[in-house]
Enzyme design. Structure first.
Site, mmCIF file in Angstrom:
data_model
loop_
_atom_site.group_PDB
_atom_site.id
_atom_site.type_symbol
_atom_site.label_atom_id
_atom_site.label_comp_id
_atom_site.label_asym_id
_atom_site.label_seq_id
_atom_site.Cartn_x
_atom_site.Cartn_y
_atom_site.Cartn_z
ATOM 1 N N LYS A 63 -16.115 -5.070 17.193
ATOM 2 C CA LYS A 63 -15.584 -3.826 17.764
ATOM 3 C C LYS A 63 -16.365 -2.632 17.228
ATOM 4 O O LYS A 63 -16.706 -1.712 17.979
ATOM 5 C CB LYS A 63 -14.093 -3.679 17.453
ATOM 6 C CG LYS A 63 -13.227 -4.665 18.212
ATOM 7 C CD LYS A 63 -11.780 -4.593 17.762
ATOM 8 C CE LYS A 63 -10.949 -5.633 18.491
ATOM 9 N NZ LYS A 63 -9.548 -5.636 18.024
ATOM 10 N N HIS A 103 -3.563 -8.986 3.824
ATOM 11 C CA HIS A 103 -2.615 -9.948 4.376
ATOM 12 C C HIS A 103 -1.197 -9.546 4.004
ATOM 13 O O HIS A 103 -0.971 -9.007 2.920
ATOM 14 C CB HIS A 103 -2.835 -11.353 3.799
ATOM 15 C CG HIS A 103 -4.218 -11.865 3.913
ATOM 16 N ND1 HIS A 103 -5.176 -11.632 2.969
ATOM 17 C CD2 HIS A 103 -4.808 -12.609 4.865
ATOM 18 C CE1 HIS A 103 -6.296 -12.215 3.331
ATOM 19 N NE2 HIS A 103 -6.105 -12.809 4.481
#
Length: 122
Positions: A63, A103
């Protein structure tokens, strides 16, 4: 000069379901160097976190490059390895790549900021 910024968020549950059905899927996402690290992980949950984080960082990288996965860059052309302190790094000729992976119980997220290396020509 900033070339691009990318971010990606992955549901760990989705990656776990995929991995449980087809454990060989790691071979599609991870490079040989990443597989070496993955194979040393003993806990299944940590293995899924690792896959999820690498998936997210590679998506974020593409991206930031403005290409998306599969055009100029595929999962195997992006190698994300830890530096001596454990920080994830991606080397890309002509660019300086800043990466971060995080995470939670449910998600893995990655951000990538890419700077053009003014000392090299594209």
């Amino acid at each position: 000069m900033i070339h691009g910024v990318g971010i990606d968020l992955v549901e760990i549950k989705r990656i776990k379901e995929w991995y449980d059905k087809r454990p060989t899927m790691v071979n599609k996402i991870l490079t040989d160097n990443e597989l070496e690290i993955f194979n040393k992980i003993n806990l299944d949950n940590r293995k899924v976190e690792f896959i999820s984080g690498r998936f997210a960082v590679k998506e974020a990288f593409t991206k930031a490059m403005g290409t998306g996965i599969g055009k100029k860059y595929g999962f195997h052309s992006i190698n994300c390895l830890p530096d001596e302190n454990g920080k994830p790094e991606i080397a890309c000729d002509g660019f300086h790549v800043h990466t971060s992976i995080t995470h939670t119980e449910k998600y893995a997220e990655a951000i990538v900021i890419i700077e053009k290396d003014n000392n090299k020509q594209e």
